[in-house]
Design a protein around this motif. Structure first.
Motif, PDB file in Angstrom:
ATOM      1  N   ASP A   1      -4.095  -2.571   8.589  1.00 23.77           N
ATOM      2  CA  ASP A   1      -4.974  -2.025   8.146  1.00 23.77           C
ATOM      3  C   ASP A   1      -5.040  -0.668   8.895  1.00 23.77           C
ATOM      4  O   ASP A   1      -5.484   0.187   7.825  1.00 23.77           O
TER       5      ASP A   1
ATOM      6  N   ASP B   1      -4.971   2.963   6.511  1.00 16.03           N
ATOM      7  CA  ASP B   1      -5.826   4.120   6.354  1.00 16.03           C
ATOM      8  C   ASP B   1      -5.400   5.581   7.395  1.00 16.03           C
ATOM      9  O   ASP B   1      -5.155   6.648   6.112  1.00 16.03           O
TER      10      ASP B   1
ATOM     11  N   ARG C   1       0.300  -1.543  -0.088  1.00 20.81           N
ATOM     12  CA  ARG C   1      -0.525   0.255   0.422  1.00 20.81           C
ATOM     13  C   ARG C   1       0.925   1.543  -0.059  1.00 20.81           C
ATOM     14  O   ARG C   1       1.115   2.002   1.427  1.00 20.81           O
TER      15      ARG C   1
HETATM   16 MG    MG Z   1      -9.092  -1.436   5.448  1.00 22.67          MG
END
Ligand code: MG
Ligand code: IPM
Length: 368
Positions: free
Chosen positions: A258, A262, A121
Motif C-alpha cells: 500500500d 503510493d 500496480r
Molecule cells: Mg493505498
C-alpha cells in the motif's frame, strides 16, 4: 473474426459465447465521473460487453445503510470483471462502528469476498510527464508492485481495543499458502518482463517477514529464469527515490505494498495516472485507479480519468484476454498526452488544460 471474441476456451466450447458482463461500481467522490469516461472508452473499443451498475462505499451506505450491499456483492460474483471508481470521503469518516465506513466495510470485504489476493500496480513514467516528477531519474522507472491484498495486518485477528479503550491491537498474520500464491503471480509476471523479482519485507524484525522470505526463496526454484533479490522495506522506500529504474517486479505484503505503491506512483509524476488490477486465481478481476475519491474536486469535471481508462486496459488484458485492445487503449492514452492535453493534476506551462470529459473524448478519438 470479431475483434471482441471471448478467450479461446469459450470459442472452442461449441456454444455461442455470451458477451462478458462487467459490474460497474462508480462509488464516491470523483468515482462516477472517471468511471463514466472509462466505460465510454471500453464500449468504443469493445461494443459486445454488457454492463450492470451497483452501489458501493458511502453512496451505498447512504442509500441502504451498508457500504457493501448484498446485491452489489452478488452482481460482482456473477460478472466477468468489476470496474470500480473510488470509495470514501469526509462525509463518512466518523461513522461508528468503523466496519460501516466505505473503506473498512466496503472495499476491504469486497476484496476478501471476491478472493482478490493479487494486486498488480504498474508504475511507469509516461515520457511527456517525466518533468512533473519530483525525482530526477524518474524516466527510467517501469516497475510493477505486486501487492498481497487479502492478508496481513489489514485482516489479522484479533483486532480490538482493550483495557477500556486505552490499548489497541492489530495482528499481522501470513500463512505459507497465502505467500506462495502471490509469489507465483509475481514470478509469472516477471517472466514476461525483465525477469527480476525484488521481494520486500522486514525480515530483520518481523516473524511474518521471515516466513515470507523463506517461502519466496522456495517458490523461486520453479522460476529459474527469474532473478530474485530481497530488500528491507525501509531500504526499498529509499531506493525507489534514489534509483527507481533498478526495479522490475516488487513483490510485497499488504501494508508495505500500500505504502510503496503510493510512493512509486508519485515518482511517475501523478497519482492520477496509475491503474491497478486485483486478481483472483482465475481470470476474474477488479480494476480500479489507485487514487482515492478526491471529494474536493468531485462533480466539477476536473478529475483525471486516465488511471481509470488505463485500468480498463488492464481488464481487457487480464480478464477478457483481449491484449490487442489493451495495447490500443494504452496507445490512445499516450497519443492524448503527446498531443498536449492535460487535466489540472498534470498540467504544466505550455500544455492545454482540459476537463474529465474532454480527456475522455480525446482518448476515444485516439483509439483508431
Ligand atoms: Mg493505498
Ligand atoms: C488502496 C487504498 C486502500 C488500501 C484503502 C482505501 C483501504 O489505500 O487501495 O491502496 O489501503 O488498500
Amino acid at each position: 473474426m470479431a475483434l471482441c471474441e471471448r478467450p479461446t476456451f469459450f470459442v472452442y466450447a461449441k456454444i455461442k459465447p455470451m458477451p462478458a458482463k462487467i459490474a460497474v461500481l462508480p462509488g464516491d467522490g470523483i468515482g462516477p465521473e472517471v468511471v463514466e469516461q472509462a466505460v465510454r472508452v471500453l464500449s468504443a473499443c469493445c461494443p459486445d460487453l454488457s454492463y450492470e451498475t451497483a452501489l458501493i462505499g458511502g453512496a451505498a451506505y447512504d442509500a441502504t445503510g451498508s457500504p457493501l450491499p448484498l446485491d452489489t456483492l452478488a452482481l460482482c460474483k456473477s460478472s466477468d470483471a468489476v470496474l470500480l471508481g473510488a470509495v470514501g470521503g469526509p462525509k463518512w469518516d466518523k461513522i461508528e462502528p468503523i466496519t460501516l465506513r466505505p473503506e473498512v466495510g466496503g472495499l476491504l470485504p469486497l476484496r476478501k469476498e471476491l478472493g482478490l489476493f493479487a494486486n498488480v500496480r504498474p508504475a511507469k513514467t509516461f515520457a511527456p510527464l517525466a518533468s512533473s516528477s519530483p525525482v530526477k531519474n524518474a524516466s527510467s522507472m517501469d516497475l510493477v508492485v505486486m501487492r498481497e491484498l487479502t492478508g496481513g495486518i489489514y485482516f489479522g485477528q484479533p483486532r480490538e481495543r482493550r483495557d477500556g479503550g486505552s490499548v489497541a491491537v492489530d495482528t499481522c498474520v501470513y500463512s505459507v499458502s497465502e505467500i506462495k500464491r502471490i509469489a507465483k503471480q509475481a514470478f509469472a509476471i516477471a517472466e514476461k518482463r525483465r525477469k527480476k523479482v525484488c521481494s520486500v519485507d522486514k525480515a530483520n524484525v518481523l516473524e511474518t517477514s521471515r516466513l515470507w522470505r523463506e517461502t519466496v526463496i522456495a517458490i523461486a526454484k520453479d522460476y529459474p529464469s527469474v532473478e530474485l533479490s530481497h530488500m528491507l522495506v525501509d531500504n526499498c522506500a529509499m531506493q525507489l527515490v534514489r534509483d527507481p529504474g533498478q526495479f522490475d517486479v516488487i513483490l510485497t505484503e499488504n501494508m508495505f505494498g500500500d505504502i510503496l505503491s503510493d510512493e512509486a506512483s508519485m515518482i511517475t509524476g501523478s497519482l492520477g495516472m496509475l491503474p491497478s488490477a486485483s486478481l483472483s486465481e482465475g481470470s476474474f478481476g477488479l480494476y480500479e485507479p489507485i487514487h482515492g475519491s478526491a471529494p474536493d474536486i468531485a462533480g466539477q469535471n476536473k478529475a483525471n480519468p486516465l488511471a481509470t481508462i488505463l485500468s480498463v486496459a488492464m481488464m481487457l488484458r487480464y480478464s477478457l484476454n483481449l491484449g490487442v485492445l489493451a495495447d490500443m487503449v494504452e496507445h490512445a492514452v499516450s497519443r492524448t498526452l503527446e498531443s498536449g492535453l492535460r487535466t489540472a493534476d498534470i498540467w504544466s506551462e505550455g500544455t492545454e488544460l482540459v476537463g474529465t470529459k474532454e480527456m475522455g473524448d480525446a482518448v476515444v478519438r485516439n483509439l483508431g
